[in-house]
Scaffold this motif. Structure first.
Motif, PDB file in Angstrom:
ATOM      1  N   PHE A 248       0.833  -1.202   0.000  1.00 12.86           N
ATOM      2  CA  PHE A 248       0.000   0.000   0.000  1.00 12.86           C
ATOM      3  C   PHE A 248       0.869   1.255   0.000  1.00 12.86           C
ATOM      4  O   PHE A 248       0.575   2.217  -0.707  1.00 12.86           O
ATOM      5  N   LEU A 249       1.954   1.228   0.803  1.00  9.85           N
ATOM      6  CA  LEU A 249       2.850   2.392   0.842  1.00  9.85           C
ATOM      7  C   LEU A 249       3.518   2.629  -0.512  1.00  9.85           C
ATOM      8  O   LEU A 249       3.633   3.772  -0.958  1.00  9.85           O
ATOM      9  N   VAL A 250       3.961   1.568  -1.164  1.00 11.74           N
ATOM     10  CA  VAL A 250       4.588   1.708  -2.474  1.00 11.74           C
ATOM     11  C   VAL A 250       3.570   2.228  -3.480  1.00 11.74           C
ATOM     12  O   VAL A 250       3.881   3.100  -4.297  1.00 11.74           O
ATOM     13  N   HIS A 251       2.361   1.722  -3.406  1.00 10.09           N
ATOM     14  CA  HIS A 251       1.304   2.162  -4.324  1.00 10.09           C
ATOM     15  C   HIS A 251       0.961   3.638  -4.110  1.00 10.09           C
ATOM     16  O   HIS A 251       0.631   4.339  -5.068  1.00 10.09           O
ATOM     17  N   SER A 252       1.042   4.091  -2.867  1.00  7.00           N
ATOM     18  CA  SER A 252       0.718   5.496  -2.586  1.00  7.00           C
ATOM     19  C   SER A 252       1.917   6.419  -2.802  1.00  7.00           C
ATOM     20  O   SER A 252       1.794   7.629  -2.608  1.00  7.00           O
ATOM     21  N   GLY A 253       3.076   5.866  -3.158  1.00  2.00           N
ATOM     22  CA  GLY A 253       4.222   6.702  -3.505  1.00  2.00           C
ATOM     23  C   GLY A 253       5.242   6.888  -2.396  1.00  2.00           C
ATOM     24  O   GLY A 253       6.152   7.706  -2.528  1.00  2.00           O
TER      25      GLY A 253
END
Length: 134
Positions: free
Chosen positions: A112-117
């Protein structure tokens, strides 16, 4: 149309209808049109003629309870997910505990963190955990 049929069957049985407490007043279910001038507006219709009303009333409380249960479970799930995310987002020690007990949840958090940048959180955690072992 069926009201006239029902009234035709019932006309001779008004006394029996008045004694049966489960009957439904015809006027409250289907009021007669103003064209039909009939003196029988207070005639009662047995519930076996109107089966859909009996089913609807008996299923209504169960449906409400099921809907409320699903709604409460959904709201609790949303608050639980928010609490878990907030705790993992603020505490690196909690993330370490999650990596030992529930690694799949921590993996979802990292994705989720990677997806949110937000990049590099996983590497920071692994570096700290390696340094704390030494």
């Amino acid at each position: 149309m069926w009201e006239k049929w029902a009234l035709g069957i019932i006309r001779g049985k008004v006394n029996w209808l008045m004694r049966n407490p489960r009957d439904v007043p015809l006027k409250s279910v289907y009021p007669l049109d103003s064209q039909d001038s009939c003196c029988c507006h207070s005639v009662l219709v047995p519930q076996h003629i109107l089966p859909r009303f009996r089913v609807a009333h008996s299923m209504e409380p169960l449906a409400k309870k099921i809907f409320k249960g699903i709604l409460v479970a959904g709201v609790m799930g949303i608050f639980g997910a928010y609490f878990l995310f907030n705790k993992m987002n603020t505490s690196q020690d909690f993330r370490q505990t999650m990596s030992k007990k529930f690694p799949f949840i921590l993996e979802v958090y990292y994705k989720f963190l990677v997806h949110s940048g937000m990049y590099g959180i996983r590497q920071q955690d692994q570096e700290k955990w390696m340094n704390s072992k030494n």
